[in-house]
Every structure is written in C-alpha cells, then in structure tokens.
Write an enzyme that holds these catalytic residues in place. Structure first.
Site, PDB file in Angstrom:
ATOM      1  N   ASP A  22       0.861  -1.109   0.049  1.00 42.89           N
ATOM      2  CA  ASP A  22       0.006   0.045   0.036  1.00 42.89           C
ATOM      3  C   ASP A  22       0.960   1.138   0.014  1.00 42.89           C
ATOM      4  O   ASP A  22       1.754   1.525   0.859  1.00 42.89           O
ATOM      5  CB  ASP A  22      -0.921   0.000   1.341  1.00 42.89           C
ATOM      6  CG  ASP A  22      -2.100   0.823   1.190  1.00 42.89           C
ATOM      7  OD1 ASP A  22      -2.370   1.634   0.339  1.00 42.89           O
ATOM      8  OD2 ASP A  22      -2.828   0.675   2.039  1.00 42.89           O
ATOM      9  N   ASP A  48      -3.575   2.488  -5.588  1.00 35.66           N
ATOM     10  CA  ASP A  48      -2.096   2.556  -5.027  1.00 35.66           C
ATOM     11  C   ASP A  48      -2.151   1.143  -3.948  1.00 35.66           C
ATOM     12  O   ASP A  48      -1.511   1.206  -3.041  1.00 35.66           O
ATOM     13  CB  ASP A  48      -2.119   3.785  -4.014  1.00 35.66           C
ATOM     14  CG  ASP A  48      -3.422   3.852  -3.018  1.00 35.66           C
ATOM     15  OD1 ASP A  48      -4.458   2.853  -3.222  1.00 35.66           O
ATOM     16  OD2 ASP A  48      -3.536   4.760  -2.481  1.00 35.66           O
ATOM     17  N   GLU A  49      -2.608   0.227  -4.245  1.00 39.06           N
ATOM     18  CA  GLU A  49      -2.736  -1.044  -3.369  1.00 39.06           C
ATOM     19  C   GLU A  49      -3.023  -2.264  -4.038  1.00 39.06           C
ATOM     20  O   GLU A  49      -3.794  -2.375  -4.985  1.00 39.06           O
ATOM     21  CB  GLU A  49      -4.147  -0.695  -2.546  1.00 39.06           C
ATOM     22  CG  GLU A  49      -4.370  -1.665  -1.257  1.00 39.06           C
ATOM     23  CD  GLU A  49      -5.554  -0.906  -0.839  1.00 39.06           C
ATOM     24  OE1 GLU A  49      -6.128  -1.914   0.009  1.00 39.06           O
ATOM     25  OE2 GLU A  49      -6.145  -0.144  -1.084  1.00 39.06           O
TER      26      GLU A  49
END
Length: 415
Positions: free
Chosen positions: A11, A101-102
């Site tokens: 993350d 983003d993960e």
DNA sequence: TCTGGGGTCCTAGGACCC
DNA sequence: TCTGGGGTCCTAGGACCC
C-alpha cells in the site's frame, strides 16, 4: 502444523500527497492537501493535525493553518501507481490490484526463486523507493485480511511480518476498526457493549454478537477475528457495475436540472461500457435530498443496454417515480446512475438482436440498437478529436465542478 | 454553511416458480 | 377449509472501502 506467511499487502503511503512531495521537493516535510474545496488526499504532516480526506478545505485549514493546497497531477498518479504495482509482478504472477495504490500478492509459489516472503517484501519496498521514488508499506501474513491489517500497522514506510505462530495474539490486541468491514456504525455498536478490541470481539458469545449485528455479519467478523479469512488472490476481478454521480449543490428538482444531468451521467457511463463492448440490464438511480438522506430506484430489463439515450430515459422515469414518492422534499442535492448486471455484448450480437425483436430495451421502445450505433459513431469521433469534440448539446452544465475530472477518472475501475 | 466520486457486498421482503 | 417448502430473482436500503 507448519505454516508460512506468504500473502503480501502493499500500500503506497498517502499516495497522492507523496507524489506531490516527490515532484516538488519544497513540499517535503510540509503539511499539504491535494484539492481545494474538498481535500482529496493529504500528507502525513497534515494528518497529524487531524486533516482527513473528504474534508472541506475550510475545515482542514482551520485544523491546520499551515496547510498548503496543491492541484493534483492526476496523470502522474496513474503512471506512478502502475509502475509501483508492476514491480510486484516481477515476483509472482498472483497479484490482485485493489485500487490505484494498493495490491495483494501471493509469493508462496516463487520462494525457490526469490527467497522467503520477508526478503521479497524488503526488495519490493527498496525498488519502489528507488525506481518510483515513493514510500510503500507492506504487510505479510497467512491471509489477505491479516496482511491488510499488517500494512496499516506498518505505515508509514514500514514492513510488518505477522508470524503465523503468534498471529492471534497480534490480532487480538488491535482495535476492532482495523478489521475489514468495521466502519463507524459497527464500531459504535460494538463499543456500546464494551467491545473495542478484536480480542474482545473474539471473546464475545456468538449469540450476543448475532443480536447486535445480525447472524451473517456476526459470523463474518468472528471468522476474521480468528484469522479464518477464506479469500484467495483473484487476479482478474471483473467490474460488476459502472456508475456516475453528480453533486448539485441544492436544487429544485425541475426538468431543467434533472434532464441534462442524467444525460451527462448516462453519457459518461455508456461510453465507458461501449468502449469495452459491455452492456447492462439493470439501471439504478439515486436521489439525495437536502438532509443528505438518499433513496434509490431500479429497473431490471429483459436485455442489456449501452445506448446513452435509452439509459437516460429510463433514469428519468426512475427519478420521476422517486420524487413522486417523496413529495415533501423541496430540494435535491445529488443525482446518480449505475448500470449493473453487465454482460459482454460484441457488435455481432447486437446486430443479430436487431433482426429478431429489436432490443426490447425498454417497454415500448425499439430504438435502442440504432441509438447504440449512433453512439458508437460518436465514440469514434471522440476517439480521434477528444471528448469535447462532440456530445449531447443539453449536457453543458453551468460550472459547479467540485472535483476535477482527472480525479474522477482515476476512481473509475477498469471494466 | 457545507458536506466528492466510483465502487462492492449484504439484507430483507415479496413475487414467482416448481 | 386448510394447507408445503425450497430456490431464485427483483427491489430498496444500508454499510463500507478507496
């Protein structure tokens, strides 16, 4: 029983804000917020003051007078997010991207190539820092749920390995709101019976938890609290719906407002669907009133549709019905459309349906397919000359664009 | 005074079918 | 007059996540 922890949850830390600080070193170490009217994202320095995403800019400034507002570099977010996730791909094919983003990754099958999971995670963190320039936190555990909790605990810029031998001890000391599915409401309900940690939740008798949250939610939380999360890495999750919404401020629900707004929303959704040869057979609208209370109305059709005009008309009917049911509401503050029950619909299939019974898209309407073809022609023009080159004249709305288009597009899930 | 945008999943009741 | 059970789909609402 010998078990190993091979699920990674990676993350990027305060992603948008970190990108801005990387692009402009003068912002490093300073409290910054991306956005103006609404805080879309903020740096850790800003979070220390209580600034949070979705907060109004004014509220944020009150909490943190030093706060610096910056415009978002949305193209860069997409590029850098992709670059970071691609590094995961170098260590396993089992990567499940959750958002920009993960991502989850399972490295169980590649230990013979790259070593144990902790070593892989360290390498990934170093490479993302060196090659992309951004901090990324990673949790490593036996299950997705615990790996995700691990990355939250690791933040900022850290790594958290959760040894299967002591995982419950670790888990049970944490607050309940770190669990997947425990938001403000559930947290408050649990707090009402004195449950604030995952350990206390685990120790609560099933019956009282059932009464508090219902049997299904109760069972789910119990299994998470004992780290019995059955979910596996899913490499190609398909979107199940596509939607769009527009906050209106506070408007009288007149045709002058409603029609062009619904047409614009339908246009956005349907062009995305057509670009992927998709169509949906369920149309849902949402209407929000001045008190922020929202209602939904939906209609399921016999056949999937992706024509802007057809979706617009169905949405108009649904909104009209919703308003009829709430005659006392004076103002509306938001309109939304979502199209679901998506199905792949290549042009061949559509032409076949033309020869049969039209497209039964809507009771009493046989125009859907010809509309779809007209829309496809428009999509083509837009493909060559840009979105603004052509469109439905009535969708031009006055200002009130609270969120940049770039941000909206980033939030769109791949269909 | 103001409160974004795009999603997922679950629940519960009712209709309908076998 | 009294009388079934299970499965599936639809609709509306709610909670949650990024």
């Amino acid at each position: 029983m010998e078990t190993t922890a091979t699920i990674l949850h990676a993350d990027l830390d305060a992603f948008y804000a970190s990108v801005e600080q990387m692009l402009n070193p003068a912002l490093q170490g300073r409290p910054i917020a991306v956005g103006g009217g609404v805080v879309l994202a903020c740096s850790y320095e800003a979070k220390k003051f209580g600034v949070r995403g979705a907060m109004s800019g004014r509220e944020a400034k009150k909490l943190c007078p030093e706060l610096i507002f910056v415009d978002g570099h949305f193209k860069e977010y997409q590029r850098l997010g992709d670059a970071a996730i691609r590094i995961l791909d170098d260590y396993t094919p089992l990567v499940e991207r959750i958002s920009i983003d993960e991502a989850f990754a399972d490295v169980s099958g590649t230990a013979h190539l790259f070593g144990p999971s902790v070593a892989v995670a360290q390498t990934i963190r170093r490479r993302v820092r060196e090659e992309v320039g951004l901090p990324i936190s990673i949790g490593i555990a036996r299950t997705k749920h615990l790996a995700k909790i691990g990355s939250q605990v690791a933040k900022p810029d850290g790594l958290c390995f959760i040894d299967p031998a002591t995982e419950l001890e670790f888990l049970h000391n944490l607050p309940v709101e770190l669990m997947w599915g425990v938001g403000p409401k559930t947290k408050a309900r649990l707090a009402g019976v004195g449950v604030t940690t995952i350990g206390q939740l685990a120790a609560t008798p099933g019956q009282s938890l059932d009464r508090l949250l219902g049997p299904a939610a109760s069972e789910k939380l119990k299994s998470l609290a004992f780290n019995r999360d059955p979910r596996e890495i899913d490499m190609d999750r398909r979107a199940r719906s596509a939607g769009a919404q527009s906050a209106l401020g506070r408007k009288l629900p007149t045709a002058k407002i409603i029609r062009p707004t619904l047409r614009m929303l339908a246009d956005r959704i349907c062009s995305r669907l057509r670009a992927k040869s998709l169509a949906g057979s369920c149309v849902t609208v949402r209407v929000r009133f001045a008190d922020m209370h929202a209602i939904t109305r939906s209609l399921t059709l016999d056949a999937p549709i992706a024509a802007t005009g057809t979706v617009t008309e169905i949405a108009e009917d649904l909104v009209a019905g919703a308003l009829r049911d709430h005659p006392a509401e004076r103002y509306i503050t938001l309109l939304a459309i979502s199209v679901s029950h998506l199905a792949y619909q290549p042009i061949l299939q559509l032409e076949l349906s033309l020869g049969l019974e039209g497209e039964a898209m809507r009771p009493g309407t046989r125009r859907g397919a010809s509309r779809w073809l007209a829309d496809k022609a428009m999509d083509k023009v837009r493909g060559r000359f840009g979105w603004e080159a052509i469109g439905y004249g009535s969708v031009i709305l006055e200002g009130h664009r609270s969120v940049p288009d770039g941000f909206r597009e980033l939030a769109e899930k791949d269909l």
